[in-house]
Every structure is written in structure tokens, then in C-alpha cells.
Design a protein around this motif. Structure first.
Motif, PDB file in Angstrom:
ATOM      1  N   ALA A  39       0.867  -1.238  -0.192  1.00 55.59           N
ATOM      2  CA  ALA A  39       0.011  -0.021  -0.127  1.00 55.59           C
ATOM      3  C   ALA A  39       0.756   1.349   0.026  1.00 55.59           C
ATOM      4  CB  ALA A  39      -1.060  -0.019   1.171  1.00 55.59           C
ATOM      5  N   GLU A  40       1.916   1.145   0.755  1.00 54.84           N
ATOM      6  CA  GLU A  40       2.786   2.316   0.963  1.00 54.84           C
ATOM      7  C   GLU A  40       3.412   2.717  -0.505  1.00 54.84           C
ATOM      8  OE1 GLU A  40       4.852   5.431   2.906  1.00 54.84           O
ATOM      9  OE2 GLU A  40       3.115   4.716   3.234  1.00 54.84           O
ATOM     10  N   PHE A  41       4.001   1.447  -1.103  1.00 55.62           N
ATOM     11  CA  PHE A  41       4.695   1.902  -2.346  1.00 55.62           C
ATOM     12  C   PHE A  41       3.688   2.328  -3.432  1.00 55.62           C
ATOM     13  CE2 PHE A  41       7.782  -1.786  -0.888  1.00 55.62           C
ATOM     14  CZ  PHE A  41       8.813  -0.988  -0.581  1.00 55.62           C
ATOM     15  N   ALA A  90      10.820   5.579  -3.786  1.00 53.01           N
ATOM     16  CA  ALA A  90      11.654   6.780  -3.641  1.00 53.01           C
ATOM     17  C   ALA A  90      11.142   7.356  -2.266  1.00 53.01           C
ATOM     18  CB  ALA A  90      11.804   7.773  -4.531  1.00 53.01           C
ATOM     19  N   ARG A  91       9.727   7.596  -2.167  1.00 56.93           N
ATOM     20  CA  ARG A  91       9.255   8.294  -1.057  1.00 56.93           C
ATOM     21  C   ARG A  91       8.766   7.502  -0.001  1.00 56.93           C
ATOM     22  NH1 ARG A  91       4.472  11.580  -3.450  1.00 56.93           N
ATOM     23  NH2 ARG A  91       4.354  12.444  -1.276  1.00 56.93           N
ATOM     24  N   ALA A  92       8.377   6.186  -0.079  1.00 56.04           N
ATOM     25  CA  ALA A  92       8.325   5.162   0.928  1.00 56.04           C
ATOM     26  C   ALA A  92       9.184   5.195   2.040  1.00 56.04           C
ATOM     27  CB  ALA A  92       7.835   3.917   0.387  1.00 56.04           C
ATOM     28  N   PHE A 112      10.902  -4.614  -0.675  1.00 52.72           N
ATOM     29  CA  PHE A 112      10.168  -4.607  -1.884  1.00 52.72           C
ATOM     30  C   PHE A 112      10.345  -6.020  -2.593  1.00 52.72           C
ATOM     31  CE2 PHE A 112      10.281  -4.156  -6.729  1.00 52.72           C
ATOM     32  CZ  PHE A 112       9.107  -3.170  -6.719  1.00 52.72           C
ATOM     33  N   GLU A 113      11.235  -6.695  -2.417  1.00 52.02           N
ATOM     34  CA  GLU A 113      11.342  -8.210  -3.181  1.00 52.02           C
ATOM     35  C   GLU A 113      10.378  -8.934  -2.442  1.00 52.02           C
ATOM     36  OE1 GLU A 113      14.845 -11.777  -3.064  1.00 52.02           O
ATOM     37  OE2 GLU A 113      15.348  -9.661  -2.959  1.00 52.02           O
ATOM     38  N   ALA A 114      10.063  -8.806  -1.154  1.00 54.82           N
ATOM     39  CA  ALA A 114       9.198  -9.514  -0.452  1.00 54.82           C
ATOM     40  C   ALA A 114       7.669  -9.201  -0.852  1.00 54.82           C
ATOM     41  CB  ALA A 114       9.231  -9.449   1.194  1.00 54.82           C
ATOM     42  N   GLU A 129       9.896   3.908 -11.941  1.00 55.94           N
ATOM     43  CA  GLU A 129      10.989   4.366 -10.720  1.00 55.94           C
ATOM     44  C   GLU A 129      12.228   3.172 -11.043  1.00 55.94           C
ATOM     45  OE1 GLU A 129      10.127   5.508  -7.094  1.00 55.94           O
ATOM     46  OE2 GLU A 129       8.173   5.487  -6.940  1.00 55.94           O
ATOM     47  N   GLY A 130      12.190   2.208 -12.135  1.00 53.91           N
ATOM     48  CA  GLY A 130      13.221   1.384 -12.417  1.00 53.91           C
ATOM     49  C   GLY A 130      14.552   2.250 -12.853  1.00 53.91           C
ATOM     50  N   VAL A 131      14.306   3.362 -13.376  1.00 47.72           N
ATOM     51  CA  VAL A 131      15.665   3.817 -14.008  1.00 47.72           C
ATOM     52  C   VAL A 131      16.462   4.331 -13.101  1.00 47.72           C
ATOM     53  CG1 VAL A 131      16.389   5.908 -15.379  1.00 47.72           C
ATOM     54  CG2 VAL A 131      14.412   4.436 -16.290  1.00 47.72           C
ATOM     55  N   ARG A 132      15.674   4.968 -12.103  1.00 44.57           N
ATOM     56  CA  ARG A 132      16.442   5.691 -10.888  1.00 44.57           C
ATOM     57  C   ARG A 132      16.898   4.504  -9.818  1.00 44.57           C
ATOM     58  NH1 ARG A 132      12.938   9.832  -7.545  1.00 44.57           N
ATOM     59  NH2 ARG A 132      14.976   9.768  -6.411  1.00 44.57           N
TER      60      ARG A 132
END
Length: 218
Positions: free
Chosen positions: A41-43, A49-51, A78-80, A134-137
Motif C-alpha cells: 500500500a505504501e509503495f 523513492a518516497r516510501a 520490496f522483494e518480499a 522508478e526502475g531507471v532511478r
């Protein structure tokens, strides 16, 4: 002798105290699941980046430092999330779940089609868009998604495409040469719905079904 008599009782008391201090495996698994669900939910709301881990803890209703007991970094969290919320789709398409004599086209309709019908509602599409935007960053997001989701799914589809050709199910060999054709409409739908035209979202499940009709003999 009296001291010897007390030892078993003392040992039992110590074990009871230890059990009181240590959370059960069920409680641990439940807490972990709550943290991962809160992280999703947060992501999705704030982006990677902001989470923050602290915000995830608040959403999960746990102490600020608790997420770090399970996940040392935000990347590990994130992986989880990918494993819990998305990678299960790979399990559904595992060739081991194909019934004896079941045609590949029927197998895909039975396993992948239901997942594609709810891909937006379950947040899987939004998480894929997060990786795209967001994958580029944060290249690690792409690596996690590719390793946990994309590559395993593509390997399963590659095997299924060859089985479909052997069974005479395909209208051409295009799918064997390019198994990515099976998931191309899914990705187009994901991009369209979140980035190109949010006002007129596409039915990703319908796109997938139509693609199967184009690739497989009925």
C-alpha cells in the motif's frame, strides 16, 4: 538431593519464560504478512523513492523498528512484496499444475486468465507500473522484478509454447520463437491503464483471452 529435585522444575519454568518471550511461528508469519501488505500500500501510494520503513510500520500497526527485524533494507522489503503479491502468478502457471492430457490453451485459460481478470484490482498491475516508472532511478527494482517474476514466467511460457506446437495447438510457430507474445498484451494493458489513458482503461483479461484466440487453434 533437594537441589537435584528442583532442577527439573527450574528447567520447566525457564522454558515457559522463554516461550513467553519468544513469539510463536504463527505470530511471526502474521506480522511479516502485515508488514508486506502495508508495504504494498505504501509503495503504490507514495512510490518507492518516497516510501519509508517508518511509514510502513505505521500502516502495519507495529513498532517503528519492527520492519527492520524482518527486512534489513527497503529493497529487501520490496522483494518480499513482489514475492507475496505477484510471484504467486508464476506458481499458478507452473507446468506441474497441468492436468494429464490437458491442452496448453485450456491450461492457460484455466490458470492465467483468472489472474489477468483481477490484475488491476489486486494491485499487480500498479506494482508493475511502479517498476517501469522508478526502475531507471532504482535499477534494483527491475532486477528484483525480473528475477522473481518476469524470467520465471517467461521460462514457463517458453516450455508451454513448445508443448503446444508438439500437440498441434498453434496456428503458427510464432509463439515458439517469441513466447513474449503471450504476455505482450498484458504489458500493453498495464501501460495503457496507468500511463497512457487512465480515463478509458482496457480490460486486460479480455486482451489476454483475445490473444489466446489469435495464437491457438480452438
Amino acid at each position: 538431593m533437594a537441589a537435584l529435585d528442583r532442577r527439573p522444575s527450574e528447567a520447566r519454568n525457564g522454558e515457559l519464560q522463554k516461550r513467553k518471550r519468544s513469539p510463536s511461528a504463527e505470530k511471526t508469519a502474521q506480522t511479516r504478512h502485515m508488514i508486506v501488505s502495508a508495504a504494498l500500500a505504501e509503495f503504490l501510494e507514495r512510490g518507492f523513492a518516497r516510501a519509508t520503513m517508518e511509514a510502513v510500520a505505521r500502516r502495519a500497526g507495529v513498532a517503528k523498528g519492527t520492519p527492520y527485524r524482518y527486512f534489513p533494507t527497503k529493497e529487501a522489503l520490496f522483494e518480499a512484496v513482489v514475492r507475496q503479491e505477484i510471484a504467486s502468478a508464476v506458481v499458478e502457471v507452473n507446468v506441474a499444475n497441468r492436468s494429464p492430457g490437458e491442452k496448453v490453451g485450456a491450461f492457460l485459460r484455466r490458470t492465467m486468465s483468472p489472474a489477468m481478470e483481477v490484475v488491476e484490482r489486486q494491485g499487480r498491475a500498479a506494482l508493475a507500473r511502479l517498476v517501469l516508472t522508478e526502475g531507471v532511478r532504482f535499477p534494483v527494482l527491475v532486477e528484483i522484478y525480473r528475477r522473481e517474476m518476469f524470467d520465471p514466467l517467461l521460462n514457463q511460457l517458453r516450455y508451454l509454447a513448445k508443448s503446444a506446437r508438439e500437440g498441434g495447438e498453434l496456428k503458427s510457430d510464432a509463439l515458439v520463437d517469441h513466447p513474449e507474445l503471450l504476455i505482450a498484451p498484458i504489458w500493453y494493458g498495464i501501460v495503457h491503464n496507468g500511463l497512457l489513458d487512465r480515463s478509458q482503461p482496457l480490460d486486460i483479461g479480455a486482451l489476454f483471452q483475445t490473444n489466446l484466440d489469435l495464437l491457438f487453434d480452438q
